[in-house]
Design a protein around this motif. Structure first.
Motif, PDB file in Angstrom:
ATOM      1  N   ASP A   9      14.687   3.699  47.902  1.00  0.00           N
ATOM      2  CA  ASP A   9      14.847   2.952  46.648  1.00  0.00           C
ATOM      3  C   ASP A   9      15.515   1.608  46.890  1.00  0.00           C
ATOM      4  O   ASP A   9      15.094   0.578  46.354  1.00  0.00           O
ATOM      5  N   PHE A  10      16.565   1.591  47.708  1.00  0.00           N
ATOM      6  CA  PHE A  10      17.305   0.354  47.948  1.00  0.00           C
ATOM      7  C   PHE A  10      16.433  -0.665  48.672  1.00  0.00           C
ATOM      8  O   PHE A  10      16.377  -1.842  48.286  1.00  0.00           O
ATOM      9  N   LEU A  11      15.733  -0.234  49.722  1.00  0.00           N
ATOM     10  CA  LEU A  11      14.901  -1.169  50.483  1.00  0.00           C
ATOM     11  C   LEU A  11      13.736  -1.691  49.645  1.00  0.00           C
ATOM     12  O   LEU A  11      13.362  -2.861  49.752  1.00  0.00           O
ATOM     13  N   GLU A  12      13.172  -0.825  48.804  1.00  0.00           N
ATOM     14  CA  GLU A  12      12.070  -1.270  47.955  1.00  0.00           C
ATOM     15  C   GLU A  12      12.540  -2.289  46.928  1.00  0.00           C
ATOM     16  O   GLU A  12      11.800  -3.211  46.581  1.00  0.00           O
ATOM     17  N   ARG A  13      13.771  -2.148  46.471  1.00  0.00           N
ATOM     18  CA  ARG A  13      14.315  -3.144  45.540  1.00  0.00           C
ATOM     19  C   ARG A  13      14.512  -4.489  46.228  1.00  0.00           C
ATOM     20  O   ARG A  13      14.515  -5.542  45.577  1.00  0.00           O
ATOM     21  N   GLU A  14      14.662  -4.456  47.541  1.00  0.00           N
ATOM     22  CA  GLU A  14      14.789  -5.691  48.312  1.00  0.00           C
ATOM     23  C   GLU A  14      13.427  -6.264  48.698  1.00  0.00           C
ATOM     24  O   GLU A  14      13.343  -7.277  49.391  1.00  0.00           O
ATOM     25  N   GLY A  15      12.351  -5.623  48.253  1.00  0.00           N
ATOM     26  CA  GLY A  15      11.012  -6.162  48.474  1.00  0.00           C
ATOM     27  C   GLY A  15      10.245  -5.569  49.637  1.00  0.00           C
ATOM     28  O   GLY A  15       9.143  -6.025  49.939  1.00  0.00           O
ATOM     29  N   TYR A  16      10.798  -4.538  50.296  1.00  0.00           N
ATOM     30  CA  TYR A  16      10.115  -3.939  51.437  1.00  0.00           C
ATOM     31  C   TYR A  16       9.273  -2.737  50.999  1.00  0.00           C
ATOM     32  O   TYR A  16       9.675  -1.988  50.112  1.00  0.00           O
ATOM     33  N   SER A  17       8.129  -2.554  51.648  1.00  0.00           N
ATOM     34  CA  SER A  17       7.349  -1.335  51.429  1.00  0.00           C
ATOM     35  C   SER A  17       7.856  -0.287  52.413  1.00  0.00           C
ATOM     36  O   SER A  17       8.073  -0.577  53.586  1.00  0.00           O
ATOM     37  N   VAL A  18       8.076   0.929  51.922  1.00  0.00           N
ATOM     38  CA  VAL A  18       8.684   1.981  52.733  1.00  0.00           C
ATOM     39  C   VAL A  18       7.831   3.236  52.689  1.00  0.00           C
ATOM     40  O   VAL A  18       7.432   3.693  51.612  1.00  0.00           O
ATOM     41  N   HIS A  19       7.548   3.802  53.860  1.00  0.00           N
ATOM     42  CA  HIS A  19       6.845   5.085  53.941  1.00  0.00           C
ATOM     43  C   HIS A  19       7.802   6.104  54.541  1.00  0.00           C
ATOM     44  O   HIS A  19       8.347   5.897  55.624  1.00  0.00           O
ATOM     45  N   HIS A  20       8.019   7.220  53.825  1.00  0.00           N
ATOM     46  CA  HIS A  20       8.989   8.222  54.258  1.00  0.00           C
ATOM     47  C   HIS A  20       8.283   9.429  54.861  1.00  0.00           C
ATOM     48  O   HIS A  20       7.339   9.964  54.293  1.00  0.00           O
ATOM     49  N   ILE A  21       8.780   9.871  56.016  1.00  0.00           N
ATOM     50  CA  ILE A  21       8.276  11.050  56.719  1.00  0.00           C
ATOM     51  C   ILE A  21       9.478  11.895  57.124  1.00  0.00           C
ATOM     52  O   ILE A  21      10.532  11.363  57.477  1.00  0.00           O
ATOM     53  N   ILE A  22       9.324  13.236  57.088  1.00  0.00           N
ATOM     54  CA  ILE A  22      10.474  14.096  57.350  1.00  0.00           C
ATOM     55  C   ILE A  22      10.531  14.650  58.767  1.00  0.00           C
ATOM     56  O   ILE A  22      11.563  15.176  59.176  1.00  0.00           O
ATOM     57  N   SER A  23       9.446  14.560  59.539  1.00  0.00           N
ATOM     58  CA  SER A  23       9.478  15.134  60.884  1.00  0.00           C
ATOM     59  C   SER A  23       9.073  14.110  61.937  1.00  0.00           C
ATOM     60  O   SER A  23       8.300  13.186  61.678  1.00  0.00           O
ATOM     61  N   GLY A  24       9.589  14.303  63.152  1.00  0.00           N
ATOM     62  CA  GLY A  24       9.277  13.396  64.249  1.00  0.00           C
ATOM     63  C   GLY A  24       7.815  13.424  64.631  1.00  0.00           C
ATOM     64  O   GLY A  24       7.205  12.385  64.896  1.00  0.00           O
ATOM     65  N   ARG A  25       7.236  14.605  64.649  1.00  0.00           N
ATOM     66  CA  ARG A  25       5.830  14.720  65.033  1.00  0.00           C
ATOM     67  C   ARG A  25       4.926  13.987  64.048  1.00  0.00           C
ATOM     68  O   ARG A  25       3.964  13.318  64.429  1.00  0.00           O
ATOM     69  N   GLU A  26       5.255  14.106  62.749  1.00  0.00           N
ATOM     70  CA  GLU A  26       4.477  13.401  61.725  1.00  0.00           C
ATOM     71  C   GLU A  26       4.614  11.894  61.886  1.00  0.00           C
ATOM     72  O   GLU A  26       3.673  11.144  61.608  1.00  0.00           O
ATOM     73  N   ALA A  27       5.781  11.438  62.319  1.00  0.00           N
ATOM     74  CA  ALA A  27       6.008  10.003  62.504  1.00  0.00           C
ATOM     75  C   ALA A  27       5.099   9.446  63.591  1.00  0.00           C
ATOM     76  O   ALA A  27       4.468   8.393  63.427  1.00  0.00           O
ATOM     77  N   VAL A  28       5.015  10.158  64.718  1.00  0.00           N
ATOM     78  CA  VAL A  28       4.147   9.704  65.809  1.00  0.00           C
ATOM     79  C   VAL A  28       2.691   9.716  65.366  1.00  0.00           C
ATOM     80  O   VAL A  28       1.929   8.780  65.652  1.00  0.00           O
ATOM     81  N   LYS A  29       2.305  10.747  64.634  1.00  0.00           N
ATOM     82  CA  LYS A  29       0.932  10.835  64.135  1.00  0.00           C
ATOM     83  C   LYS A  29       0.619   9.677  63.194  1.00  0.00           C
ATOM     84  O   LYS A  29      -0.465   9.085  63.238  1.00  0.00           O
ATOM     85  N   PHE A  30       1.591   9.346  62.331  1.00  0.00           N
ATOM     86  CA  PHE A  30       1.407   8.223  61.402  1.00  0.00           C
ATOM     87  C   PHE A  30       1.151   6.929  62.167  1.00  0.00           C
ATOM     88  O   PHE A  30       0.251   6.152  61.834  1.00  0.00           O
ATOM     89  N   LEU A  31       1.953   6.689  63.196  1.00  0.00           N
ATOM     90  CA  LEU A  31       1.839   5.443  63.961  1.00  0.00           C
ATOM     91  C   LEU A  31       0.542   5.380  64.774  1.00  0.00           C
ATOM     92  O   LEU A  31       0.107   4.285  65.150  1.00  0.00           O
ATOM     93  N   GLU A  32      -0.066   6.503  65.029  1.00  0.00           N
ATOM     94  CA  GLU A  32      -1.347   6.503  65.725  1.00  0.00           C
ATOM     95  C   GLU A  32      -2.473   6.010  64.817  1.00  0.00           C
ATOM     96  O   GLU A  32      -3.515   5.572  65.293  1.00  0.00           O
ATOM     97  N   GLU A  33      -2.231   6.082  63.510  1.00  0.00           N
ATOM     98  CA  GLU A  33      -3.267   5.709  62.544  1.00  0.00           C
ATOM     99  C   GLU A  33      -2.917   4.470  61.724  1.00  0.00           C
ATOM    100  O   GLU A  33      -3.802   3.783  61.214  1.00  0.00           O
ATOM    101  N   GLU A  34      -1.617   4.196  61.578  1.00  0.00           N
ATOM    102  CA  GLU A  34      -1.164   3.080  60.752  1.00  0.00           C
ATOM    103  C   GLU A  34      -0.205   2.201  61.558  1.00  0.00           C
ATOM    104  O   GLU A  34       0.164   2.537  62.684  1.00  0.00           O
ATOM    105  N   THR A  35       0.195   1.071  60.957  1.00  0.00           N
ATOM    106  CA  THR A  35       1.174   0.197  61.599  1.00  0.00           C
ATOM    107  C   THR A  35       2.421   0.079  60.722  1.00  0.00           C
ATOM    108  O   THR A  35       2.349   0.234  59.503  1.00  0.00           O
ATOM    109  N   ALA A  36       3.543  -0.182  61.362  1.00  0.00           N
ATOM    110  CA  ALA A  36       4.805  -0.351  60.647  1.00  0.00           C
ATOM    111  C   ALA A  36       5.582  -1.485  61.283  1.00  0.00           C
ATOM    112  O   ALA A  36       5.493  -1.716  62.496  1.00  0.00           O
ATOM    113  N   GLY A  37       6.349  -2.201  60.468  1.00  0.00           N
ATOM    114  CA  GLY A  37       7.132  -3.320  60.982  1.00  0.00           C
ATOM    115  C   GLY A  37       8.373  -2.869  61.725  1.00  0.00           C
ATOM    116  O   GLY A  37       8.765  -3.467  62.714  1.00  0.00           O
ATOM    117  N   ILE A  38       9.006  -1.793  61.228  1.00  0.00           N
ATOM    118  CA  ILE A  38      10.241  -1.301  61.828  1.00  0.00           C
ATOM    119  C   ILE A  38      10.331   0.198  61.603  1.00  0.00           C
ATOM    120  O   ILE A  38       9.839   0.720  60.591  1.00  0.00           O
TER     121      ILE A  38
END
Length: 226
Positions: free
Chosen positions: A19-48
């Motif tokens: 919520d805080f980062l989105e109020r500052e104008g950033y788009s945020v995608h939330h993931i709860i597990s490490g494995r899902e994070a790696v899978k996400f990055l294999e298909e999408e891009t993220a700035g940080i």
């Protein structure tokens, strides 16, 4: 592209950070597990990547190791583990920064901004307008009152922006109508009164006794920052 990939299994904390980062104008995608994070990055891009250590399936250190083998985005580790060895491990695996919990949202935002600036060489301009308890994110067109998101229609949103850009000024009804509907509009001036009433119903604690949108009788309206 997602600005921020947030990997955190504490949903309450993740919600606050998101919520805080989105109020500052950033788009945020939330993931709860490490494995899902790696899978996400294999298909999408993220700035940080904002990364907790204690994660299900695959801990943060393993995620950091996997990310550094394939991607170059900044990695900021957030963890309650504040020991020297944990910090050294994080940096050795390629983390750009390490932040101890509990998280200070403003400091986190400053770190995110600095890391993005360093990585991509661009300064993100804030598209946030805040006035008292009201905040508008112009990038996402989201409006918040004391941190709670409000649902505004197009004209209510445009009216609120006009007021926030002119705090403390008395705006004549004719000026407001011209700015929002246009002087050549077929709408009637009564439309402004109706929309002011609707907007008050959403941003005033007591719409019958407004403290933010003040009526200046015979002239127009004045917005007060509270």
């Amino acid at each position: 592209m997602t600005d921020v990939l947030l990997v955190e299994d504490n949903r309450e904390l993740a919600g606050l950070i998101k919520d805080f980062l989105e109020r500052e104008g950033y788009s945020v995608h939330h993931i709860i597990s490490g494995r899902e994070a790696v899978k996400f990055l294999e298909e999408e891009t993220a700035g940080i990547l904002l990364l907790d250590i204690m994660l299900p399936e695959m801990d943060g250190f393993a995620v950091c190791r996997a990310v550094r083998k394939r991607w170059n985005m900044p990695v900021l580790i957030m963890s309650a583990r504040s020991g020297r060895e944990d910090k050294l491990t994080g940096y050795e695996l390629g983390a750009d920064d390490y932040m101890e919990k509990p998280i200070d949202a403003q400091i986190l935002t400053a770190k995110v901004r600095a890391l993005l600036q360093r990585a991509y060489g661009v300064q993100r301009e804030s598209q946030i307008i805040s006035s008292g308890a009201v905040t508008v994110d112009q990038a996402s067109r989201k409006v918040y009152l004391k941190g709670r998101e409000l649902e505004l229609n197009v004209k209510e949103y445009q009216l609120l922006l006009l007021f926030l850009r002119n705090p403390g000024k008395t705006l004549r009804k004719e000026y407001i109508f011209g700015e929002i509907w246009g002087m050549d509009s077929f709408s009637e001036n009564q439309t402004l009164t109706v929309h002011i009433k609707m907007l008050r119903g959403k941003i005033e604690e007591n719409p019958r006794e407004p403290e933010r949108i003040i009526t200046v009788w015979g002239v127009g309206y004045r917005y007060e920052e509270i």
